[in-house]
Write a protein that holds these residues in place. Sequence first.
Motif, PDB file in Angstrom:
ATOM      1  N   UNK A 146       0.617  -1.415  -0.357  1.00  0.00           N
ATOM      2  CA  UNK A 146      -0.165  -0.291   0.342  1.00  0.00           C
ATOM      3  C   UNK A 146       1.313   1.432  -0.052  1.00  0.00           C
ATOM      4  N   UNK A 147       2.107   1.275   1.033  1.00  0.00           N
ATOM      5  CA  UNK A 147       2.607   2.073   0.658  1.00  0.00           C
ATOM      6  C   UNK A 147       3.859   2.373   1.656  1.00  0.00           C
ATOM      7  N   UNK A 148       5.112   3.068   1.696  1.00  0.00           N
ATOM      8  CA  UNK A 148       5.981   2.206   2.696  1.00  0.00           C
ATOM      9  C   UNK A 148       6.240   4.011   3.762  1.00  0.00           C
ATOM     10  N   UNK A 149       6.384   3.870   4.798  1.00  0.00           N
ATOM     11  CA  UNK A 149       6.146   4.551   5.868  1.00  0.00           C
ATOM     12  C   UNK A 149       7.291   5.892   5.799  1.00  0.00           C
ATOM     13  N   UNK A 150       7.087   6.776   5.980  1.00  0.00           N
ATOM     14  CA  UNK A 150       8.239   8.248   6.183  1.00  0.00           C
ATOM     15  C   UNK A 150       9.490   7.498   6.606  1.00  0.00           C
ATOM     16  N   UNK A 151      10.878   7.464   6.458  1.00  0.00           N
ATOM     17  CA  UNK A 151      11.675   7.480   6.813  1.00  0.00           C
ATOM     18  C   UNK A 151      12.267   7.533   7.878  1.00  0.00           C
ATOM     19  N   UNK A 152      12.910   6.333   8.357  1.00  0.00           N
ATOM     20  CA  UNK A 152      13.138   6.537   9.667  1.00  0.00           C
ATOM     21  C   UNK A 152      12.222   6.196  11.220  1.00  0.00           C
ATOM     22  N   UNK A 153      10.487   6.077  10.706  1.00  0.00           N
ATOM     23  CA  UNK A 153       9.354   5.685  10.955  1.00  0.00           C
ATOM     24  C   UNK A 153       9.109   4.339  11.574  1.00  0.00           C
ATOM     25  N   UNK A 154       8.451   4.452  11.969  1.00  0.00           N
ATOM     26  CA  UNK A 154       7.592   2.624  12.640  1.00  0.00           C
ATOM     27  C   UNK A 154       6.529   2.536  13.113  1.00  0.00           C
ATOM     28  N   UNK A 155       5.649   1.655  12.507  1.00  0.00           N
ATOM     29  CA  UNK A 155       4.075   2.126  13.671  1.00  0.00           C
ATOM     30  C   UNK A 155       4.311   1.550  14.979  1.00  0.00           C
ATOM     31  N   UNK A 156       3.272   2.230  16.318  1.00  0.00           N
ATOM     32  CA  UNK A 156       3.574   2.104  17.045  1.00  0.00           C
ATOM     33  C   UNK A 156       1.823   1.785  18.072  1.00  0.00           C
ATOM     34  N   UNK A 157       1.116   1.873  16.902  1.00  0.00           N
ATOM     35  CA  UNK A 157      -0.396   2.014  18.099  1.00  0.00           C
ATOM     36  C   UNK A 157      -0.821   1.516  16.990  1.00  0.00           C
ATOM     37  N   UNK A 158      -2.392   1.632  17.684  1.00  0.00           N
ATOM     38  CA  UNK A 158      -3.663   0.979  16.362  1.00  0.00           C
ATOM     39  C   UNK A 158      -4.071   1.924  16.001  1.00  0.00           C
ATOM     40  N   UNK A 159      -4.107   1.301  14.506  1.00  0.00           N
ATOM     41  CA  UNK A 159      -4.931   1.208  13.062  1.00  0.00           C
ATOM     42  C   UNK A 159      -5.807   1.381  13.511  1.00  0.00           C
ATOM     43  N   UNK A 160      -7.134   2.357  12.445  1.00  0.00           N
ATOM     44  CA  UNK A 160      -8.495   2.791  11.835  1.00  0.00           C
ATOM     45  C   UNK A 160      -8.798   3.102  10.778  1.00  0.00           C
ATOM     46  N   UNK A 161      -9.802   2.592  10.598  1.00  0.00           N
ATOM     47  CA  UNK A 161     -10.681   2.604   8.999  1.00  0.00           C
ATOM     48  C   UNK A 161     -11.548   4.004   9.417  1.00  0.00           C
ATOM     49  N   UNK A 162     -11.889   5.335   8.715  1.00  0.00           N
ATOM     50  CA  UNK A 162     -13.298   5.608   9.246  1.00  0.00           C
ATOM     51  C   UNK A 162     -14.065   4.600   8.671  1.00  0.00           C
ATOM     52  N   UNK A 163     -15.354   5.363   9.327  1.00  0.00           N
ATOM     53  CA  UNK A 163     -16.913   4.172   8.857  1.00  0.00           C
ATOM     54  C   UNK A 163     -16.658   3.839   7.078  1.00  0.00           C
ATOM     55  N   UNK A 164     -16.794   5.177   6.993  1.00  0.00           N
ATOM     56  CA  UNK A 164     -16.838   4.642   5.268  1.00  0.00           C
ATOM     57  C   UNK A 164     -15.569   3.863   4.378  1.00  0.00           C
ATOM     58  N   UNK A 165     -14.508   4.451   5.258  1.00  0.00           N
ATOM     59  CA  UNK A 165     -13.395   3.563   4.181  1.00  0.00           C
ATOM     60  C   UNK A 165     -12.115   4.799   3.854  1.00  0.00           C
ATOM     61  N   UNK A 166     -13.052   6.055   3.715  1.00  0.00           N
ATOM     62  CA  UNK A 166     -11.864   6.838   2.911  1.00  0.00           C
ATOM     63  C   UNK A 166     -10.793   7.049   3.418  1.00  0.00           C
ATOM     64  N   UNK A 167     -10.660   7.222   4.924  1.00  0.00           N
ATOM     65  CA  UNK A 167      -9.124   7.370   5.798  1.00  0.00           C
ATOM     66  C   UNK A 167      -8.856   5.996   6.738  1.00  0.00           C
ATOM     67  N   UNK A 168      -7.443   6.016   6.430  1.00  0.00           N
ATOM     68  CA  UNK A 168      -6.516   4.312   7.374  1.00  0.00           C
ATOM     69  C   UNK A 168      -5.522   5.656   7.634  1.00  0.00           C
ATOM     70  N   UNK A 169      -6.299   5.706   9.719  1.00  0.00           N
ATOM     71  CA  UNK A 169      -5.390   6.563  10.201  1.00  0.00           C
ATOM     72  C   UNK A 169      -4.386   5.289  10.895  1.00  0.00           C
ATOM     73  N   UNK A 170      -3.112   5.811  11.074  1.00  0.00           N
ATOM     74  CA  UNK A 170      -2.533   5.098  12.403  1.00  0.00           C
ATOM     75  C   UNK A 170      -1.014   5.995  13.297  1.00  0.00           C
ATOM     76  N   UNK A 171      -0.809   5.546  14.095  1.00  0.00           N
ATOM     77  CA  UNK A 171       0.492   6.283  14.754  1.00  0.00           C
ATOM     78  C   UNK A 171       1.706   5.820  14.361  1.00  0.00           C
ATOM     79  N   UNK A 172       2.512   6.415  13.777  1.00  0.00           N
ATOM     80  CA  UNK A 172       3.911   5.845  13.903  1.00  0.00           C
ATOM     81  C   UNK A 172       5.305   6.911  14.563  1.00  0.00           C
TER      82      UNK A 172
END
Length: 155
Positions: free
Chosen positions: A129-155
Amino acid sequence: MIGDLTRAEWREERTPSGRRLRRLTDGGSNSYPLYYFVRSETPDRRYFVFHSERSGKVQLYRLDLCTGEIGQLTDGHTTDSGWAIWCEWHLDGIYNHLSAIHPTTGEVFYFQDDEIRATDVASFANRSVAKLPAGRMPIGQAAFSPNGRWFGYIH
């Protein structure tokens, strides 16, 4: 490997009070649903998605809620996936507790190394789907908006 299928493990049991329950996995390894704040079943409610270390690595699997058949959804190789706090120390695989099912497409999005990947739960089609920004790693729960338009994650 992605798409590998195994037989149903579920079995019926009775509680001491006589209530019927169905155990979905056999307990030979640690297995549990996606993290608390996101759904673990696909939009059509055909499949239940869960984490498991049954392969020796932390991966995602689907449980067919009609047949009980289990299919592997990921083949991640991230070093030390973060499983240690809850289960086994220093297992590789995908980053645990960060996956989310798209509310309309039925794909499960997950993190592997510096990449966001997705697997279609029904067909096993896997993609980057995508590469994370350089030097970043995922650290928390990801989720979608109810309609699926937005994907949010913590890095």
